[in-house]
Design a protein around this motif. Structure first.
Motif, PDB file in Angstrom:
ATOM      1  N   MET A   1       0.811  -1.203   0.000  1.00  0.00           N
ATOM      2  CA  MET A   1       0.000   0.000   0.000  1.00  0.00           C
ATOM      3  C   MET A   1       0.850   1.260   0.000  1.00  0.00           C
ATOM      4  N   ASP A   2       2.121   1.143   0.334  1.00  0.00           N
ATOM      5  CA  ASP A   2       2.963   2.318   0.411  1.00  0.00           C
ATOM      6  C   ASP A   2       3.032   3.014  -0.945  1.00  0.00           C
ATOM      7  N   GLY A   3       2.867   4.326  -0.952  1.00  0.00           N
ATOM      8  CA  GLY A   3       2.897   5.093  -2.186  1.00  0.00           C
ATOM      9  C   GLY A   3       1.545   5.199  -2.863  1.00  0.00           C
ATOM     10  N   ASP A   4       0.568   4.435  -2.414  1.00  0.00           N
ATOM     11  CA  ASP A   4      -0.769   4.488  -3.000  1.00  0.00           C
ATOM     12  C   ASP A   4      -1.525   5.713  -2.504  1.00  0.00           C
ATOM     13  N   THR A   5      -2.460   6.135  -3.304  1.00  0.00           N
ATOM     14  CA  THR A   5      -3.388   7.187  -2.897  1.00  0.00           C
ATOM     15  C   THR A   5      -4.787   6.775  -3.336  1.00  0.00           C
ATOM     16  N   ILE A   6      -5.769   7.381  -2.704  1.00  0.00           N
ATOM     17  CA  ILE A   6      -7.161   7.136  -3.073  1.00  0.00           C
ATOM     18  C   ILE A   6      -7.810   8.490  -3.328  1.00  0.00           C
ATOM     19  N   SER A   7      -8.566   8.580  -4.410  1.00  0.00           N
ATOM     20  CA  SER A   7      -9.330   9.785  -4.732  1.00  0.00           C
ATOM     21  C   SER A   7     -10.789   9.402  -4.907  1.00  0.00           C
ATOM     22  N   ILE A   8     -11.657  10.108  -4.205  1.00  0.00           N
ATOM     23  CA  ILE A   8     -13.085   9.807  -4.241  1.00  0.00           C
ATOM     24  C   ILE A   8     -13.860  11.077  -4.565  1.00  0.00           C
ATOM     25  N   PHE A   9     -14.639  11.024  -5.637  1.00  0.00           N
ATOM     26  CA  PHE A   9     -15.512  12.138  -5.989  1.00  0.00           C
ATOM     27  C   PHE A   9     -16.820  11.975  -5.214  1.00  0.00           C
ATOM     28  N   PHE A  10     -17.310  13.083  -4.672  1.00  0.00           N
ATOM     29  CA  PHE A  10     -18.522  13.028  -3.871  1.00  0.00           C
ATOM     30  C   PHE A  10     -19.371  14.262  -4.110  1.00  0.00           C
ATOM     31  N   TYR A  11     -20.574  14.236  -3.582  1.00  0.00           N
ATOM     32  CA  TYR A  11     -21.422  15.422  -3.563  1.00  0.00           C
ATOM     33  C   TYR A  11     -22.278  15.400  -2.315  1.00  0.00           C
ATOM     34  N   LEU A  12     -22.662  16.582  -1.895  1.00  0.00           N
ATOM     35  CA  LEU A  12     -23.613  16.750  -0.798  1.00  0.00           C
ATOM     36  C   LEU A  12     -24.828  17.419  -1.404  1.00  0.00           C
ATOM     37  N   PRO A  13     -25.989  16.781  -1.321  1.00  0.00           N
ATOM     38  CA  PRO A  13     -27.188  17.344  -1.949  1.00  0.00           C
ATOM     39  C   PRO A  13     -27.518  18.730  -1.412  1.00  0.00           C
ATOM     40  N   ALA A  14     -28.250  19.486  -2.215  1.00  0.00           N
ATOM     41  CA  ALA A  14     -28.660  20.840  -1.834  1.00  0.00           C
ATOM     42  C   ALA A  14     -29.492  20.799  -0.557  1.00  0.00           C
ATOM     43  N   THR A  15     -29.419  21.878   0.188  1.00  0.00           N
ATOM     44  CA  THR A  15     -30.147  21.944   1.456  1.00  0.00           C
ATOM     45  C   THR A  15     -31.608  22.339   1.288  1.00  0.00           C
ATOM     46  N   ASP A  16     -32.015  22.787   0.090  1.00  0.00           N
ATOM     47  CA  ASP A  16     -33.417  23.130  -0.155  1.00  0.00           C
ATOM     48  C   ASP A  16     -33.781  22.857  -1.615  1.00  0.00           C
ATOM     49  N   SER A  17     -35.029  23.055  -1.967  1.00  0.00           N
ATOM     50  CA  SER A  17     -35.491  22.729  -3.317  1.00  0.00           C
ATOM     51  C   SER A  17     -34.960  23.680  -4.396  1.00  0.00           C
ATOM     52  N   THR A  92     -21.812  19.814   7.075  1.00  0.00           N
ATOM     53  CA  THR A  92     -21.169  19.083   8.162  1.00  0.00           C
ATOM     54  C   THR A  92     -21.891  19.370   9.468  1.00  0.00           C
ATOM     55  N   ASP A  93     -21.817  18.421  10.375  1.00  0.00           N
ATOM     56  CA  ASP A  93     -22.459  18.556  11.675  1.00  0.00           C
ATOM     57  C   ASP A  93     -21.464  18.145  12.744  1.00  0.00           C
ATOM     58  N   LEU A  94     -20.845  19.116  13.398  1.00  0.00           N
ATOM     59  CA  LEU A  94     -19.869  18.881  14.458  1.00  0.00           C
ATOM     60  C   LEU A  94     -18.777  17.893  14.055  1.00  0.00           C
ATOM     61  N   GLY A  95     -18.162  18.156  12.924  1.00  0.00           N
ATOM     62  CA  GLY A  95     -17.056  17.326  12.465  1.00  0.00           C
ATOM     63  C   GLY A  95     -17.483  16.023  11.819  1.00  0.00           C
ATOM     64  N   ARG A  96     -18.746  15.914  11.476  1.00  0.00           N
ATOM     65  CA  ARG A  96     -19.281  14.691  10.858  1.00  0.00           C
ATOM     66  C   ARG A  96     -19.968  15.054   9.552  1.00  0.00           C
ATOM     67  N   VAL A  97     -19.662  14.311   8.486  1.00  0.00           N
ATOM     68  CA  VAL A  97     -20.293  14.549   7.199  1.00  0.00           C
ATOM     69  C   VAL A  97     -20.574  13.196   6.537  1.00  0.00           C
ATOM     70  N   VAL A  98     -21.733  13.109   5.902  1.00  0.00           N
ATOM     71  CA  VAL A  98     -22.095  11.920   5.134  1.00  0.00           C
ATOM     72  C   VAL A  98     -22.156  12.346   3.674  1.00  0.00           C
ATOM     73  N   MET A  99     -21.239  11.815   2.885  1.00  0.00           N
ATOM     74  CA  MET A  99     -21.097  12.199   1.483  1.00  0.00           C
ATOM     75  C   MET A  99     -21.730  11.145   0.579  1.00  0.00           C
ATOM     76  N   ASP A 100     -22.407  11.593  -0.463  1.00  0.00           N
ATOM     77  CA  ASP A 100     -22.888  10.691  -1.507  1.00  0.00           C
ATOM     78  C   ASP A 100     -21.732  10.475  -2.477  1.00  0.00           C
ATOM     79  N   ILE A 101     -21.414   9.221  -2.754  1.00  0.00           N
ATOM     80  CA  ILE A 101     -20.266   8.881  -3.592  1.00  0.00           C
ATOM     81  C   ILE A 101     -20.683   8.841  -5.061  1.00  0.00           C
ATOM     82  N   ALA A 102     -19.897   9.484  -5.907  1.00  0.00           N
ATOM     83  CA  ALA A 102     -20.140   9.432  -7.349  1.00  0.00           C
ATOM     84  C   ALA A 102     -19.911   8.008  -7.842  1.00  0.00           C
TER      85      ALA A 102
END
Length: 141
Positions: A1-17, A92-102
């Motif tokens: 695993m040394d030298g590896d990296t991980i990249s994850i695309f995400f989005y957080l849905p809009a807070t209103d309509s 985010t909510d007090l250092g916690r976030v739930v991301m939707d993964i692309a």
């Protein structure tokens, strides 16, 4: 695993309509630290702010990371030890976030828990080794 990296695309849905505070971003797990890069959309078709925001922190700052697989939406839970770490990021909510993964990042997201555990263990081992060297170097052994 040394030298590896991980990249994850995400989005957080809009807070209103109307599409306010929609976040598009990328979570990058690098060799030494974690980098969160994101853009905030104020409305559905318009980006807000000055562009790309960036939050950078060490692996020891991660309290919990968990890949949440569901039927249709895959999510990633990220929780930091200090809530101030993620305060610049909407949704985010007090250092916690739930991301939707692309869709294109789901394969990488499944590896994240093991990758973070590995990186945190490397940091702990390095800190322990440094403490040991300091204690033995001071005593003259």
């Amino acid at each position: 695993m040394d030298g590896d990296t991980i990249s994850i695309f995400f989005y957080l849905p809009a807070t209103d309509s109307l599409g306010h505070q929609h976040v598009d971003g990328k979570l990058r797990l690098l060799e030494k630290n974690v980098v969160l890069q994101f853009k905030v959309r104020d409305r559905v078709f318009k980006r807000a702010g000055e562009g790309l925001e960036k939050i950078e922190f060490p692996y020891r700052e991660i309290e919990k990371v968990e890949y949440l697989g569901g039927w249709f939406r895959k999510k990633l839970l990220l929780k930091t030890r200090d809530p101030a770490t993620l305060e610049k990021m909407p949704g985010t909510d007090l250092g916690r976030v739930v991301m939707d993964i692309a869709r294109k990042s789901r394969k990488q997201a499944k590896k994240i828990e093991a990758f973070v555990d590995y990186r945190q263990s490397l940091e702990l081992a390095a800190e322990s080794h440094e403490r040991w060297e300091r204690s033995h170097g001071e005593s003259g052994l």
